[in-house]
Design a protein around this motif. Structure first.
Motif, short mmCIF file in Angstrom:
data_model
loop_
_atom_site.label_atom_id
_atom_site.label_comp_id
_atom_site.label_asym_id
_atom_site.label_seq_id
_atom_site.Cartn_x
_atom_site.Cartn_y
_atom_site.Cartn_z
N THR A 108 10.52 -22.54 71.47
CA THR A 108 9.23 -22.06 70.99
C THR A 108 8.49 -21.32 72.10
N LEU A 109 8.13 -20.07 71.83
CA LEU A 109 7.37 -19.26 72.80
C LEU A 109 5.89 -19.26 72.49
N SER A 110 5.53 -19.35 71.21
CA SER A 110 4.12 -19.35 70.84
C SER A 110 3.97 -19.76 69.39
N ARG A 111 2.74 -20.00 69.00
CA ARG A 111 2.43 -20.18 67.60
C ARG A 111 2.47 -18.81 66.92
N ALA A 112 2.73 -18.81 65.62
CA ALA A 112 2.82 -17.55 64.88
C ALA A 112 2.15 -17.70 63.52
N SER A 113 1.59 -16.62 63.03
CA SER A 113 0.98 -16.64 61.70
C SER A 113 1.17 -15.28 61.05
N THR A 114 1.28 -15.32 59.74
CA THR A 114 1.36 -14.09 58.96
C THR A 114 0.78 -14.36 57.58
N THR A 115 0.55 -13.31 56.84
CA THR A 115 -0.03 -13.42 55.50
C THR A 115 0.92 -12.78 54.49
N LEU A 116 1.22 -13.52 53.44
CA LEU A 116 2.08 -13.01 52.37
C LEU A 116 1.28 -13.02 51.08
N ASN B 262 1.47 -3.43 45.12
CA ASN B 262 0.74 -2.58 46.07
C ASN B 262 -0.22 -3.40 46.95
N ALA B 263 -0.42 -4.68 46.62
CA ALA B 263 -1.24 -5.55 47.46
C ALA B 263 -0.53 -5.92 48.76
N ILE B 264 0.78 -5.68 48.82
CA ILE B 264 1.53 -6.00 50.04
C ILE B 264 1.51 -4.79 50.96
N LYS B 265 0.64 -4.80 51.92
CA LYS B 265 0.50 -3.70 52.87
C LYS B 265 1.37 -3.92 54.11
N ASN B 266 1.38 -5.15 54.61
CA ASN B 266 2.20 -5.48 55.77
C ASN B 266 2.39 -6.99 55.82
N THR B 267 3.34 -7.40 56.62
CA THR B 267 3.55 -8.82 56.91
C THR B 267 3.58 -8.99 58.43
N ASP B 268 2.64 -8.33 59.10
CA ASP B 268 2.56 -8.41 60.56
C ASP B 268 2.46 -9.86 61.02
N VAL B 269 3.15 -10.16 62.12
CA VAL B 269 3.15 -11.51 62.69
C VAL B 269 2.23 -11.52 63.90
N HIS B 270 1.26 -12.42 63.89
CA HIS B 270 0.29 -12.53 64.97
C HIS B 270 0.65 -13.75 65.83
N LEU B 271 0.84 -13.55 67.12
CA LEU B 271 1.23 -14.62 68.04
C LEU B 271 0.01 -15.17 68.77
N SER B 272 0.12 -16.43 69.16
CA SER B 272 -0.99 -17.06 69.88
C SER B 272 -1.18 -16.46 71.27
N THR B 273 -0.22 -15.67 71.74
CA THR B 273 -0.35 -14.99 73.03
C THR B 273 -1.24 -13.76 72.92
#
Length: 460
Positions: A323-331, A365-376
Motif C-alpha cells: 500500500t502506497l496511499s489511500r485512494a478514492s474515486t467516484t462511479l 453521459n453522467a460518466i465523465k471520468n473515473t479519476d483516482v485521487h490519492l492521499s498523497t
C-alpha cells in the motif's frame, strides 16, 4: 391462517456460443397459492438470448417438478461482427424475459417484475420466490494494426462469482394481512451492473488494464399498489453495495505502471481498489386499458424510471502488493427510463399471442471520468466522457394452451430482437467494456407438461 400449496419450477440453459464466449443460465422459482384461487398455467420458456459483451447467449430448458416439464429447441441469428453495447450494465435478470430480448416491461407477470416493472407485482398471487444465476465464460482475441495480439477472458473458464438474482414477492391480501387490498411487497437481490475481465500483463492493454472487477449488488425493497383494474403503481429503493463474501467484495482495477507522473516505475504492477454504498430509487406504473372477459390483459403500457446513484469508492493504491496511499474515486450509476407496450391480438383458453415493444434510455453521459485521487495529493486521470444510449427491444410470445396435438401440454414459441447503441467513445476505449452497436435476434420453443401429462414417458 392461509392454507395453500407450493409449486416449484427449475430453469436452466445449456451452452451458447458468441465469438468465443459461452454461458449457462439457471433459474428456479417457487410459488405459494392459497386455497382461494387456482394454480395458473403460465410458465417461462425455453429460449435463446444472443447478445454480446455483458449480455449472454442463453438456451433455457424449464422443468416444473411434479406439475410440468419444459423442453426447448432454439435457433439464434446474430451479426458476428458486432460487440455488445450495454456499458457495464447487465440487462438479463430473468431467463424467460431474456428469451424475448428483455421486452418484458409491459408484461412483467412473474417475480422478476421487481426488476423489469415493479408495478407488475400486483398481477401475482400469493407468494412468489425466484432465484437464478448466469455462468459466463469463453475468451476474446484482439489484434491491432501492427500485428500485436491479446487474449482476454473472465479470469478462467467462467466468471466467478456469476451474476445472480433472488426475487421474493407477496400479495398481502392473499396472505390474510390487514392491509389495503391492492398492496404487494417484494424484495430482490441482483446484479444489474458489473464487470469481471482480464488481459495478460504482457499484452498491449497492460498500461490501461490487466484485470477489472466490479461485482456490485443491488438490494431492492419494493412495494406496488393496484389503484384499480386499469392502473398499478410501484415504488422501490436501489441500495447498491458490495458483499464481503461475494467475489472480491470491492471494486478492483489492476494494470501495469507506464512510469508516468505520479506513478511508480514503469513495469510495476498496480492495484486500485475501493468500496462504498449508494442509494437510488425507482418508480413505475402499469396501465391495462383493455382486458378479456376473464380479466387477462389484452393491452398493457409499462413505464419504469430508475434514478442515478453515485458510488464514492474509498480504498487503497498498491504497487507490487504494498500500500502506497489511500485512494478514492467516484462511479456514477446512470439514470434509466424504460417504456413498453404489450398487445395480445388474441388471448383465450386455447391460445395467447403477445407482441411487445420496449425502449430504454440510459444516461451514460453522467460518466465523465473515473479519476483516482490519492492521499498523497496526486491524481491518476481516467477520462471517460461517455454518451447516453438508446436500446430497442422487440419481443413476442405465442402460446398454445393444452394443445390438441399434445394433450396435457402447453407449447410456447418466443422470439425477440435487440438493438443497442454504444455509450463508449473511441477516444476512451476500455477493453473490458463493449463499445460497438449491437443487433441480436433470439428464437425459442417452450413446452410445458402439467397435471396428467408425461415427459418422455417418465415424469408425471
Amino acid at each position: 391462517m392461509v392454507r395453500g400449496q407450493w409449486n416449484d419450477r427449475k430453469e436452466w440453459s445449456v451452452v451458447g456460443r458468441n465469438r468465443g464466449r459461452w454461458s449457462v443460465v439457471s433459474e428456479s422459482s417457487h410459488s405459494s397459492f392459497t386455497d382461494h384461487f387456482p394454480l395458473t398455467t403460465d410458465f417461462p420458456p425455453c429460449l435463446l438470448s444472443t447478445v454480446h459483451g455483458p449480455r449472454t447467449t442463453d438456451h433455457h430448458h424449464v422443468m416444473h417438478v411434479r406439475a410440468w416439464v419444459v423442453v426447448g429447441v432454439v435457433v439464434a441469428l446474430l451479426d458476428p461482427t458486432s460487440a455488445g453495447a450495454a456499458g457495464f450494465r447487465i440487462y438479463d435478470q430473468s431467463a424467460s424475459a431474456a428469451g424475448q430480448s428483455d421486452a418484458f416491461t409491459a408484461q412483467a407477470d412473474h417475480a422478476s417484475a421487481i426488476y423489469y416493472n415493479p408495478a407488475g407485482m400486483t398481477q401475482l398471487r400469493g407468494m412468489q420466490l425466484m432465484v437464478g444465476t448466469t455462468l459466463i465464460g469463453g475468451s476474446t482475441q484482439f489484434r491491432n494494426s501492427t500485428g500485436g495480439t491479446a487474449r482476454g477472458d473472465f479470469g478462467g473458464s467462467a466468471a466467478f462469482p456469476p451474476p445472480s438474482n433472488f426475487y421474493l414477492t407477496a400479495n398481502l391480501k392473499d396472505l390474510g394481512l390487514p392491509t389495503p387490498g391492492g398492496l404487494s411487497a417484494g424484495l430482490a437481490v441482483l446484479s444489474p451492473f458489473g464487470t469481471l475481465y482480464q488481459y495478460p500483463a504482457s499484452g498491449p492493454f497492460a498500461t490501461a488494464v490487466t484485470r477489472a472487477a466490479l461485482e456490485l449488488i443491488d438490494v431492492k425493497p419494493t412495494v406496488a399498489y393496484k389503484v384499480n383494474d386499469r392502473l398499478s403503481v410501484g415504488l422501490g429503493l436501489d441500495v447498491y453495495t458490495f458483499f464481503n463474501f461475494w467475489g472480491e467484495g470491492q471494486y478492483e482495477t489492476h494494470l501495469i505502471s507506464s512510469g508516468g507522473a505520479g506513478l511508480p516505475a514503469g513495469g510495476t504492477p498496480i492495484e486500485i481498489n475501493g468500496k462504498g454504498t449508494a442509494t437510488g430509487f425507482n418508480v413505475s406504473l402499469m396501465a391495462t386499458p383493455i382486458r378479456t372477459d376473464e380479466g387477462k390483459p389484452l393491452l398493457n403500457f409499462g413505464l419504469v424510471y430508475r434514478s442515478q446513484a453515485t458510488l464514492h469508492l474509498n480504498g487503497e493504491f498498491l504497487a507490487n502488493g504494498t500500500t502506497l496511499s489511500r485512494a478514492s474515486t467516484t462511479l456514477v450509476l446512470p439514470q434509466i427510463l424504460t417504456g413498453g407496450i404489450a398487445w395480445w391480438p388474441f388471448r383465450d383458453h386455447q391460445r395467447a399471442w403477445k407482441l411487445e415493444w420496449d425502449m430504454d434510455w440510459t444516461g451514460w453521459n453522467a460518466i465523465k471520468n473515473t479519476d483516482v485521487h490519492l492521499s498523497t495529493g496526486s491524481t491518476i486521470p481516467f477520462t471517460q466522457q461517455w454518451k447516453h444510449s438508446l436500446t430497442t427491444m422487440i419481443g413476442t410470445e405465442y402460446k398454445w394452451l393444452n394443445a390438441p396435438i399434445l394433450p396435457q401440454w402447453d407449447i410456447a414459441l418466443r422470439a425477440g430482437y435487440w438493438f443497442s447503441e454504444s455509450p463508449v467513445p473511441d477516444r476512451s476505449y476500455n477493453p473490458v467494456v463493449p463499445d460497438s452497436n449491437n443487433h441480436a435476434i433470439s428464437v425459442g420453443l417452450g413446452m410445458s407438461c402439467h397435471r396428467e401429462g408425461m415427459f418422455l414417458g417418465l415424469i408425471n
